[in-house]
Write a protein that holds these residues in place. Structure first.
Motif, PDB file in Angstrom:
ATOM      1  N   ARG A 137      83.682 -55.813   6.517  1.00 28.18           N
ATOM      2  CA  ARG A 137      82.362 -55.182   6.542  1.00 28.18           C
ATOM      3  C   ARG A 137      82.396 -53.836   5.832  1.00 28.18           C
ATOM      4  O   ARG A 137      81.536 -53.516   5.021  1.00 28.18           O
ATOM      5  N   TYR A 138      83.408 -53.030   6.147  1.00 25.35           N
ATOM      6  CA  TYR A 138      83.477 -51.718   5.513  1.00 25.35           C
ATOM      7  C   TYR A 138      83.882 -51.845   4.057  1.00 25.35           C
ATOM      8  O   TYR A 138      83.490 -51.038   3.222  1.00 25.35           O
ATOM      9  N   ARG A 150      88.456 -37.733  12.681  1.00 26.20           N
ATOM     10  CA  ARG A 150      87.133 -37.470  12.104  1.00 26.20           C
ATOM     11  C   ARG A 150      87.245 -36.818  10.731  1.00 26.20           C
ATOM     12  O   ARG A 150      86.529 -37.177   9.790  1.00 26.20           O
ATOM     13  N   THR A 151      88.153 -35.851  10.616  1.00 27.93           N
ATOM     14  CA  THR A 151      88.308 -35.139   9.346  1.00 27.93           C
ATOM     15  C   THR A 151      88.827 -36.062   8.256  1.00 27.93           C
ATOM     16  O   THR A 151      88.353 -36.027   7.113  1.00 27.93           O
ATOM     17  N   LEU A 152      89.795 -36.901   8.595  1.00 33.23           N
ATOM     18  CA  LEU A 152      90.351 -37.821   7.604  1.00 33.23           C
ATOM     19  C   LEU A 152      89.292 -38.787   7.097  1.00 33.23           C
ATOM     20  O   LEU A 152      89.200 -39.048   5.887  1.00 33.23           O
ATOM     21  N   ALA A 172      91.044 -46.713   8.662  1.00 34.36           N
ATOM     22  CA  ALA A 172      90.685 -45.597   9.539  1.00 34.36           C
ATOM     23  C   ALA A 172      89.341 -45.838  10.213  1.00 34.36           C
ATOM     24  O   ALA A 172      89.173 -45.591  11.416  1.00 34.36           O
ATOM     25  N   ASN A 173      88.373 -46.320   9.461  1.00 33.91           N
ATOM     26  CA  ASN A 173      87.053 -46.584  10.039  1.00 33.91           C
ATOM     27  C   ASN A 173      87.080 -47.779  10.976  1.00 33.91           C
ATOM     28  O   ASN A 173      86.430 -47.777  12.024  1.00 33.91           O
ATOM     29  N   GLN A 176      86.877 -50.084  16.393  1.00 38.70           N
ATOM     30  CA  GLN A 176      87.469 -50.992  17.366  1.00 38.70           C
ATOM     31  C   GLN A 176      87.616 -50.331  18.731  1.00 38.70           C
ATOM     32  O   GLN A 176      87.409 -50.967  19.762  1.00 38.70           O
ATOM     33  N   ARG A 177      87.969 -49.049  18.739  1.00 37.18           N
ATOM     34  CA  ARG A 177      88.107 -48.350  20.023  1.00 37.18           C
ATOM     35  C   ARG A 177      86.770 -48.294  20.759  1.00 37.18           C
ATOM     36  O   ARG A 177      86.713 -48.435  21.985  1.00 37.18           O
TER      37      ARG A 177
END
Length: 343
Positions: free
Chosen positions: A103-104, A230-232, A291-292, A297-298
């Motif tokens: 999806r991403y 978040r920053t990454l 990363a996204n 998932q969490r």
């Protein structure tokens, strides 16, 4: 079919996808037992549809879930899928070949199209400026070349700035070596940003060199945990604002598949520490997707746990209702119709 929640009487939203279940934007179904519920978005309770209204809707829903819906997440008992505005809760693991990280990946491919459109618009705008200046006699050949050469880049840079701003992180952290105060982390410094693995699977530590004392790994700016995550993700989205071709997205997705999971991919990419600027293009794209996906998932795992608890409660009630109101041979016949005769 019910048009309102049986618990709180909130009207169900209409959907355009299912002819035999036209109400509800979140539906739950169990193709093996022949259950179909409409989930209320207000009270989150499940309304079991009458058994005589289920079987055609169940066939529609199973086909939609298998052929068109996108898998968001799943456990051994519950799968959460989405198709347009509809969310589908399927009891049992969804039979999907498409992984959620695709999806991403598709979003990255769409960025490439937008990037190309911005470039075209910038070139057209620059051409209009040059034509007007040339007609008025107010622009030289060198000036025309300069405008035409940078028109698309200017528009793209402006669009990126409007979306992200100038800083990926803002806060207040001191360098342990010299006490220099870090107030922001600018996107322009992203190439020298260090990525290091942590003890937490799939997590990354971000390290920026101190501009005063030059310390890097031992001091400087260190971001960990959710702040680093978040920053990454912001930095990678900025870094890949131009998107990627479908071919590169496919290669990046294959890297995640071969690694085993988004968390494993992250661990492999940043093993022993790397600067962001040293990442290969495909590896960087894969890292952004991973990363996204790991973050999503969490969030989905928490929602799935709640859905599974609701399902267990509603399944117990449904088994009582169906067992009391419907002869068992009829239930078995319906189950076979939905599952294609499978035992």
């Amino acid at each position: 079919m019910y048009t309102r929640c049986l618990v709180c009487a909130t009207p169900f939203e209409p959907n355009q996808e299912l002819e035999h279940a036209p109400h509800g934007q979140r539906l739950a179904f169990d193709p093996t037992r022949g259950r179909l519920w409409v989930v209320c978005r207000t009270c989150r309770r499940w309304s079991l549809l009458p058994i005589e209204e289920r079987w055609e809707a169940l066939e529609e829903l199973e086909k939609l879930a298998t052929d068109k819906a996108t898998l968001l997440s799943q456990t051994d008992n519950i799968a959460l899928l989405r198709h347009g505005p509809m969310e589908i809760v399927r009891v049992g693991r969804a039979q999907r070949t498409e992984e959620a990280w695709w999806r991403y990946g598709r979003e990255l491919a769409s960025r490439r199209q937008k990037w190309n459109k911005l470039g075209l618009a910038g070139t057209v705008a620059a051409g209009a400026v040059v034509a007007g200046g040339w007609a008025a006699g107010g622009i030289s050949i060198f000036g025309a070349w300069l405008v035409m050469g940078h028109g698309s880049d200017t528009l793209r840079d402006g669009a990126r700035w409007l979306r992200f701003g100038s800083s990926a992180w803002r806060g207040d952290q001191a360098c342990e070596a010299c006490g220099h105060r870090f107030r922001a982390l600018a996107y322009r410094d992203r190439a020298s940003l260090g990525l290091f693995p942590t003890d937490e699977t799939g997590q990354v530590e971000l390290v920026a060199r101190c501009p005063r004392c030059g310390h890097y790994r031992e001091a400087g700016l260190h971001l960990t945990g959710d702040e680093a995550d978040r920053t990454l993700r912001r930095i990678l989205a900025y870094h890949h604002f131009a998107g990627a071709s479908e071919k590169r997205v496919f290669k990046a997705s294959r890297l995640i598949q071969e690694a085993g999971s988004p968390q494993d991919l992250t661990r492999i990419v940043v093993r022993n520490g790397k600067r962001l600027g040293d990442l290969q293009r495909t590896g960087g794209i894969a890292l952004e997707i991973a990363a996204n996906e790991a973050t999503e998932q969490r969030l989905l795992e928490a929602e799935l746990a709640e859905l599974e608890a609701h399902w267990r409660r509603e399944e117990e009630l449904a088994s009582i209702i169906d067992g009391e109101l419907t002869p068992l041979p009829v239930l078995e016949q319906m189950r076979r119709m939905v599952t294609g005769g499978k035992n």
